[in-house]
Scaffold this motif. Structure first.
Motif, short mmCIF file in Angstrom:
data_model
loop_
_atom_site.label_atom_id
_atom_site.label_comp_id
_atom_site.label_asym_id
_atom_site.label_seq_id
_atom_site.Cartn_x
_atom_site.Cartn_y
_atom_site.Cartn_z
N LEU A 131 0.66 -1.23 0.05
CA LEU A 131 -0.26 -0.06 -0.02
C LEU A 131 0.93 1.24 0.13
O LEU A 131 1.66 1.47 0.95
CB LEU A 131 -0.81 0.04 1.26
N ASP A 132 0.75 2.14 -0.99
CA ASP A 132 1.34 3.33 -0.90
C ASP A 132 0.44 4.15 0.12
O ASP A 132 -0.77 3.81 0.43
CB ASP A 132 1.08 4.24 -2.36
N ILE A 133 0.87 5.16 0.76
CA ILE A 133 0.24 6.04 1.63
C ILE A 133 -0.53 7.48 1.17
O ILE A 133 -1.74 7.03 1.06
CB ILE A 133 1.30 6.24 2.90
N ASP A 134 0.12 8.32 0.80
CA ASP A 134 -0.47 9.43 0.29
C ASP A 134 -1.32 9.48 -0.91
O ASP A 134 -0.95 8.85 -1.99
CB ASP A 134 0.71 10.58 0.16
N ASP A 135 -2.51 9.76 -0.67
CA ASP A 135 -3.65 9.80 -1.59
C ASP A 135 -4.06 8.49 -2.01
O ASP A 135 -4.59 7.90 -2.96
CB ASP A 135 -3.02 10.35 -3.10
N THR A 136 -3.53 7.22 -1.37
CA THR A 136 -3.80 5.78 -1.70
C THR A 136 -4.49 5.26 -0.24
O THR A 136 -5.78 5.31 -0.05
CB THR A 136 -2.70 4.97 -1.90
N LEU A 137 -3.74 4.91 0.60
CA LEU A 137 -4.09 4.69 1.92
C LEU A 137 -4.99 5.61 2.83
O LEU A 137 -5.97 5.42 3.31
CB LEU A 137 -2.94 4.28 2.87
N LEU A 138 -4.49 7.00 2.56
CA LEU A 138 -4.92 8.00 3.06
C LEU A 138 -6.13 8.76 2.30
O LEU A 138 -5.69 8.99 1.07
CB LEU A 138 -4.04 9.07 3.65
N SER A 139 -7.18 9.18 3.07
CA SER A 139 -8.08 10.01 2.08
C SER A 139 -7.64 11.37 1.96
O SER A 139 -6.50 11.65 2.31
CB SER A 139 -9.33 10.03 3.02
N SER A 140 -8.34 11.96 1.09
CA SER A 140 -7.95 13.56 1.01
C SER A 140 -7.99 14.36 2.04
O SER A 140 -7.19 15.35 2.13
CB SER A 140 -8.88 14.17 0.01
N GLN A 141 -8.50 13.92 3.36
CA GLN A 141 -8.49 14.39 4.51
C GLN A 141 -7.22 13.95 5.46
O GLN A 141 -7.17 14.17 6.51
CB GLN A 141 -10.02 14.31 5.23
N GLY A 142 -6.47 12.93 4.76
CA GLY A 142 -5.18 12.75 5.60
C GLY A 142 -5.68 11.55 6.37
O GLY A 142 -4.86 11.21 7.37
N LYS A 143 -6.74 10.72 6.46
CA LYS A 143 -7.29 10.00 7.24
C LYS A 143 -7.39 8.43 6.65
O LYS A 143 -7.50 8.27 5.40
CB LYS A 143 -8.75 10.06 7.73
N ILE A 144 -7.21 7.34 7.54
CA ILE A 144 -7.61 6.07 6.98
C ILE A 144 -9.19 5.78 7.25
O ILE A 144 -9.57 5.83 8.25
CB ILE A 144 -6.87 4.88 7.84
N LEU A 145 -9.67 5.36 6.00
CA LEU A 145 -11.24 5.16 5.91
C LEU A 145 -11.59 3.88 7.11
O LEU A 145 -10.82 3.03 7.07
CB LEU A 145 -11.77 4.75 4.76
N PRO A 146 -12.69 3.88 7.56
CA PRO A 146 -12.92 2.76 8.42
C PRO A 146 -13.19 1.55 7.50
O PRO A 146 -12.96 0.51 8.18
CB PRO A 146 -14.69 3.19 8.79
N SER A 147 -13.68 1.79 6.23
CA SER A 147 -13.69 0.60 5.50
C SER A 147 -12.33 -0.27 5.18
O SER A 147 -12.40 -1.49 4.94
CB SER A 147 -14.47 0.82 4.29
N THR A 148 -11.38 0.89 4.95
CA THR A 148 -9.93 0.34 4.96
C THR A 148 -9.64 -0.38 6.09
O THR A 148 -9.05 -1.60 6.09
CB THR A 148 -9.00 1.50 4.58
#
Length: 271
Positions: A8-25
């Motif tokens: 998993l890449d982190i920025d704009d992949t694992l993290l949402s545009s708000q810089g958070k990890i989604l609950p679904s993830t």
């Protein structure tokens, strides 16, 4: 194809545009961990900069790994180095001198997650980088550091317009001797020759007995292309660049709309 490792890449992949990890993830990753899959954060960040996300994901123990510095260091999440390729002191000095001569903000990361810059007027991007990666930031000239000081990567940083204007010059100067990667709008990075996310995953796989075709990789940008060409299933986020999408096997939803969980459900949990 049975997936045994998810990168998993982190920025704009694992993290949402708000810089958070989604609950679904979080839910999808937990299901993968329950199946004993390896969850590998594959990123340009150092280990210190990924630990908060590992903790949030519940990825723990000496049998889980990270590919950091875009592949320059591969290590367990407990810090045991599997493989590394660094730029030596001569290369560090050459890169720093080039940046100074061309008035490009520049910093370097050592293998211990510390950031160094010779810029007394520290660029805003460098400051943000230090905060995001929970890294120490030191203002040092090359002669102030040990003669064997080596770096994991060097970063030319600044606005998109600035880097667009200097990218060709940097590639012309260093493309033959280093891996030069544009890692988003604000970062143009130099690593040891041959270093990229793909080579990092190959080295990790050889160590833990997982072949590239048993890997699934998520990304969104140009620095993910080497990962895409290595893994058996390359997944680009819906918010990814057109370049990244063109090199992916599958395009999932965006980082704000459950893109990771939807692809994991399709290819891993229901497979």
């Amino acid at each position: 194809m049975t997936i045994k490792l998810i990168a998993l890449d982190i920025d704009d992949t694992l993290l949402s545009s708000q810089g958070k990890i989604l609950p679904s993830t979080l839910t999808a990753i937990k299901a993968c961990l329950d199946r004993d899959l390896k969850i590998v954060l594959c990123t340009g960040r150092p280990l210190a900069g990924v630990k908060p996300y590992l903790n949030e994901l519940g990825v723990a123990g000496s049998e889980q790994y990270v590919v950091t510095y875009n592949g320059a260091v591969i290590e367990s999440i407990t810090g045991q180095v599997v493989a590394k390729q660094l730029i030596d002191n001569g290369g560090y000095r050459t890169l720093t001198a080039f940046a100074a001569a061309h008035a490009i903000p520049f910093n370097v990361l050592d293998e211990n997650s510390q950031i160094y810059t010779a810029n007394h007027d520290v660029d805003f991007i460098t400051a943000v980088q230090a905060v995001e990666n929970e890294a120490g930031l030191f203002i040092r000239q090359p002669e102030e550091l040990p003669a064997d000081f080596a770096i994991a990567k060097g970063l030319f940083v600044g606005t998109q317009d600035l880097l667009d204007g200097v990218e060709d010059s940097v590639r012309a100067a260093f493309g033959d001797d280093y891996s030069v990667i544009r890692a988003g709008r604000n970062f143009l990075e130099a690593m040891a020759k041959g270093v990229d996310k793909g080579q990092g995953l190959k080295a990790l796989g050889e160590t833990i007995g997982i072949t590239p075709d048993e890997m699934m990789g998520f990304g969104d940008e140009g620095n993910d292309l080497a990962m895409f060409s290595t893994v058996g299933l390359a997944v680009c986020m819906g918010n990814g660049s057109e370049l990244a999408k063109a090199h992916a096997d599958y395009i999932t939803d965006t980082n704000d709309n459950d893109g990771i969980s939807k692809a994991i459900e399709k290819f891993v949990l229901k497979a």
